[in-house]
Design a protein around this motif. Structure first.
Motif, mmCIF file in Angstrom:
data_model
loop_
_atom_site.group_PDB
_atom_site.id
_atom_site.type_symbol
_atom_site.label_atom_id
_atom_site.label_comp_id
_atom_site.label_asym_id
_atom_site.label_seq_id
_atom_site.Cartn_x
_atom_site.Cartn_y
_atom_site.Cartn_z
ATOM 1 N N PHE A 293 8.173 29.166 28.604
ATOM 2 C CA PHE A 293 7.720 27.690 27.845
ATOM 3 C C PHE A 293 7.418 28.239 26.511
ATOM 4 O O PHE A 293 7.041 27.037 25.705
ATOM 5 N N GLY A 294 7.075 29.255 26.034
ATOM 6 C CA GLY A 294 6.573 29.496 24.714
ATOM 7 C C GLY A 294 7.435 30.671 23.953
ATOM 8 O O GLY A 294 8.138 31.223 24.449
ATOM 9 N N ARG A 295 7.474 30.809 22.563
ATOM 10 C CA ARG A 295 7.769 31.561 21.949
ATOM 11 C C ARG A 295 6.982 31.903 20.599
ATOM 12 O O ARG A 295 6.119 31.002 20.057
ATOM 13 N N VAL A 296 7.175 33.128 20.169
ATOM 14 C CA VAL A 296 6.288 33.598 18.954
ATOM 15 C C VAL A 296 7.624 33.836 17.968
ATOM 16 O O VAL A 296 8.206 35.092 18.317
ATOM 17 N N TYR A 297 7.325 33.454 16.836
ATOM 18 C CA TYR A 297 8.459 33.784 15.702
ATOM 19 C C TYR A 297 7.638 34.277 14.639
ATOM 20 O O TYR A 297 6.476 34.161 14.200
ATOM 21 N N ARG A 298 8.570 35.260 14.063
ATOM 22 C CA ARG A 298 8.243 35.770 12.639
ATOM 23 C C ARG A 298 8.851 34.779 11.521
ATOM 24 O O ARG A 298 9.775 34.559 11.695
ATOM 25 N N GLY A 299 8.049 34.430 10.568
ATOM 26 C CA GLY A 299 8.619 33.416 9.782
ATOM 27 C C GLY A 299 8.029 33.497 8.462
ATOM 28 O O GLY A 299 7.231 34.525 7.941
ATOM 29 N N SER A 300 7.989 32.542 7.507
ATOM 30 C CA SER A 300 7.363 32.584 6.349
ATOM 31 C C SER A 300 6.826 30.966 5.866
ATOM 32 O O SER A 300 7.352 29.993 6.644
ATOM 33 N N TYR A 301 5.846 30.939 5.186
ATOM 34 C CA TYR A 301 5.166 29.584 4.807
ATOM 35 C C TYR A 301 5.331 29.649 3.098
ATOM 36 O O TYR A 301 4.693 30.631 2.327
ATOM 37 N N THR A 302 5.842 28.447 2.719
ATOM 38 C CA THR A 302 5.633 28.467 1.116
ATOM 39 C C THR A 302 4.658 27.534 0.547
ATOM 40 O O THR A 302 4.453 26.534 1.116
ATOM 41 N N GLU A 303 3.919 28.362 -0.395
ATOM 42 C CA GLU A 303 2.793 27.338 -0.952
ATOM 43 C C GLU A 303 3.254 26.419 -1.916
ATOM 44 O O GLU A 303 4.535 26.609 -2.220
ATOM 45 N N GLU A 304 2.491 25.701 -2.439
ATOM 46 C CA GLU A 304 2.692 24.690 -3.282
ATOM 47 C C GLU A 304 3.207 24.979 -4.689
ATOM 48 O O GLU A 304 3.911 24.590 -5.257
ATOM 49 N N ASP A 305 2.718 26.279 -4.878
ATOM 50 C CA ASP A 305 3.052 26.928 -6.238
ATOM 51 C C ASP A 305 4.355 27.932 -6.092
ATOM 52 O O ASP A 305 4.586 28.356 -6.781
ATOM 53 N N GLY A 306 5.004 27.770 -4.950
ATOM 54 C CA GLY A 306 6.028 28.554 -4.649
ATOM 55 C C GLY A 306 6.023 29.918 -3.947
ATOM 56 O O GLY A 306 6.911 30.511 -3.722
ATOM 57 N N LEU A 307 4.821 30.378 -4.070
ATOM 58 C CA LEU A 307 4.750 31.554 -3.573
ATOM 59 C C LEU A 307 4.788 31.520 -1.703
ATOM 60 O O LEU A 307 4.230 30.630 -1.250
ATOM 61 N N GLU A 308 5.266 32.580 -1.555
ATOM 62 C CA GLU A 308 5.933 32.460 -0.217
ATOM 63 C C GLU A 308 5.167 33.855 0.920
ATOM 64 O O GLU A 308 5.038 34.861 0.173
ATOM 65 N N GLU A 309 4.563 33.647 1.829
ATOM 66 C CA GLU A 309 3.878 34.473 2.669
ATOM 67 C C GLU A 309 4.402 34.660 4.071
ATOM 68 O O GLU A 309 4.830 33.731 4.525
ATOM 69 N N GLU A 310 4.232 35.921 4.848
ATOM 70 C CA GLU A 310 4.804 36.184 6.110
ATOM 71 C C GLU A 310 3.857 35.485 6.995
ATOM 72 O O GLU A 310 2.676 35.584 6.912
ATOM 73 N N VAL A 311 4.326 35.105 8.070
ATOM 74 C CA VAL A 311 3.485 34.421 8.970
ATOM 75 C C VAL A 311 4.068 34.680 10.333
ATOM 76 O O VAL A 311 5.124 34.944 10.538
ATOM 77 N N LEU A 312 3.242 34.253 11.393
ATOM 78 C CA LEU A 312 3.635 34.308 12.673
ATOM 79 C C LEU A 312 3.445 32.788 13.301
ATOM 80 O O LEU A 312 2.421 32.385 12.915
ATOM 81 N N VAL A 313 4.489 32.382 14.024
ATOM 82 C CA VAL A 313 4.490 31.101 14.326
ATOM 83 C C VAL A 313 4.521 30.904 15.992
ATOM 84 O O VAL A 313 5.596 31.488 16.507
ATOM 85 N N LYS A 314 3.387 30.166 16.484
ATOM 86 C CA LYS A 314 3.678 30.081 18.134
ATOM 87 C C LYS A 314 4.025 28.795 18.354
ATOM 88 O O LYS A 314 3.470 27.560 17.600
#
Length: 557
Positions: A293-314
């Motif tokens: 029923f669940g997954r953990v993804y590797r992904g990215s999040y883009t800030e308002e200034d365009g800076l992208e950072e690596e994240v984990l998503v549950k």
């Protein structure tokens, strides 16, 4: 080993070290009210070079003195002279609390670790020849040139365990003043008894206020709940969208601290609102972990200034029920507002209509600790990393640091295990929440007929049987986590049926010492699994103990 059927109490006095290299103020009970502590008796406790005397306190509670016979055997006579006793080799255990001393005199002629066994035979019934045999194992460190001086035996020891100047065992020693030794021994015995009396009075006077103390010295923060870790159970909540879908703006993802734990759905909604981010700023890349029923993804999040950072998503799959969605949010928000290098705190939440919620965490190269440990084993693909004892102890210290922070924030984890920690390539460990853990690691959770899926083999005995959770129950779980670190994430009690675990623990059985695990490290684990919560070490004590052991290890590198 025969269990005493008469009331006897025998414990090691608080003036000595409890955990091998650790200077802790505590008492180690070998016999309490007639019941033997087999785990304490089986430890081979290290005695540092600067410690030359061991003090034991005993008392017969049977209403009459009980006959005893005591002897001391040791290896390597070139490094240590025969032991001295300030009681006779046979006599009776006194009916009042008294302390006796066992002196371990190093000769100074050689450096060695001397195996020493202190044997006490207690006769419970002469007619039936019922004798209880107690063997205390010690390993005395003797150093070349470090000589201990004791007076010669004058044969004047008195039976009954009172501290007298007579030495029962013959031995060699330097000619020194017997009067000086009498004074030192008497002072030690008096100080020990006074410390025990003060400790007993303190515990009695503070017992009624234990649950009301703010932090209970950061060691006994009480809680009793059958709900999930940190947060009280909340009703199933809808996943109504809070985002318009526009990426023009986003709410701040860092919220100020609030009261813990949340006790109502409104507080949970408030936390989610504080951390809400737009879904379009999150990009999923690859699946890291997956369950039913669940997954953990590797992904990215883009800030308002365009800076992208690596994240984990549950997140959850389409097959997840509303209850599972609610549980994901409830447990995922457990780390809300926390900031500590050993805590994996949530960065943001994305909830939109008719879609599964996203919980976003910083990535920074972290991987699940349990999966990492499993990869450290020898496999056809090779070994990802060969862990040393020093690295294991360092990881344990990081986990302790995180737990101290949680308890300082008046939070209990209730599910501390390798599966709920993450680690990076520099072996930096962070404690995570247990959101999705039941789905991603189903073999670690069991239902004991009460419709509640719990980490049965990681829980303290009182948590299993009475659903009581305290910092002491977190200490128990830490002991199992330490066992996981040394076994590279083996399954605890793999041969025991989950339904039998409570009775198994009640009978005194515990996890066995792992292969290649130092006695010092296993001793720490075993003390975490004491039956009584009050007999377990606290996290501050564990930190002192393991830090000192870590320092000892670094001296050999």
């Amino acid at each position: 080993m025969i269990v005493c059927n008469a009331s006897v109490t025998l414990f090691r006095s608080s003036t000595q070290r409890l955990f091998f290299f650790c200077r802790l103020s505590a008492e180690l009970y070998y016999v309490r009210n007639g019941v033997l502590n087999d785990y304490a008796l089986n430890f081979e406790v290290m005695v540092p070079a600067e410690i030359k005397e061991l003090h034991f306190t005993w008392q017969s509670l049977a209403g009459r003195p009980l006959p005893y016979a005591i002897s001391v055997q040791h290896s390597k006579p070139e490094a240590m002279h025969p032991a001295f006793l300030n009681i006779s080799t046979s006599g009776t255990i006194p009916t009042s609390t008294q302390t006796f001393c066992v002196a371990l005199p190093c000769s100074g002629d050689a450096s060695a670790e001397v195996d020493t066994v202190i044997s006490i035979n207690v006769t419970l019934n002469r007619a039936t020849n019922n004798v209880t045999r107690l063997n205390f194992k010690r390993r005395k460190i003797c150093l070349l040139g470090h000589r201990h001086h004791f007076p010669q035996n004058d044969g004047s020891a008195s039976p009954g365990g009172s501290s007298r100047q007579g030495m029962a065992s013959p031995g060699r020693g330097e000619d020194e003043s017997a009067a000086m030794y009498i004074a030192i021994s008497s002072a030690c015995a008096l100080a020990t008894l006074l410390a025990i009396a003060l400790l007993a009075c303190y515990l009695r006077s503070n017992k009624s206020g234990m649950h009301n103390s703010s932090l209970i010295r950061e060691s006994r923060l009480g809680s009793s709940s059958s709900g999930g870790p940190f947060l009280a159970p909340v009703p199933v909540m809808s996943c109504g969208g809070s985002s318009s879908g526009s990426c023009a703006s986003s709410r701040p993802r860092t919220a100020a601290s609030s009261n813990f734990p949340a006790t109502n759905p409104a507080d949970l909604h408030h936390r989610i609102a504080q951390l809400t981010i737009q879904r379009c700023r999150v990009r999923l890349k690859s699946v890291v972990l997956e369950g039913t029923f669940g997954r953990v993804y590797r992904g990215s999040y883009t800030e308002e200034d365009g800076l992208e950072e690596e994240v984990l998503v549950k997140t959850v799959t389409d097959q997840a029920s509303s209850i599972q969605v609610s549980l994901l949010l409830q447990e995922g928000m457990a780390m809300y507002g926390l900031s500590h290098k050993n805590i994996l705190s949530i960065l943001g939440v994305s909830i939109e209509d008719h879609t599964a919620p996203f919980l976003i965490y910083p990535h920074q190269g972290y991987t699940n600790l349990k999966r990492f440990l499993q990869k450290c084993k020898l496999t056809p693909e090779g070994v990802a990393h060969t862990l040393t004892t020093q690295e294991v102890v360092d990881m344990a210290l990081q986990i302790i640091s995180g737990m101290l922070y949680l308890h300082k924030k008046r939070l209990l984890h209730k599910d501390l295990a390798a599966r709920n920690c993450v680690i990076d390539d520099k072996l930096r460990v962070q404690i995570a929440d247990n959101a999705l853990a039941r789905d991603l690691f189903p073999a670690d959770y069991h239902c004991l007929g009460d419709n509640e899926n719990r980490p049965v083999k990681w829980l303290a005995i009182e948590s299993l049987t009475q659903k009581q959770f305290t910092t002491a129950s977190d200490v128990w779980s830490f002991g199992v986590l330490l066992w996981e670190l040394t076994t590279l994430a083996q399954q605890p009690y793999v041969e025991i049926d989950p339904f039998e675990i409570p009775e198994y623990l009640r009978d005194g059985y515990r996890l066995a010492q792992p292969v290649n695990c130092p006695d010092e490290l296993f001793g720490v684990m075993a003390y975490c699994w004491a039956m009584s919560p009050d007999d377990r070490p606290t996290f501050p004590q564990l930190q002192v103990c393991l830090q000192e052991f870590y320092t000892q290890l670094t001296r050999y590198v």
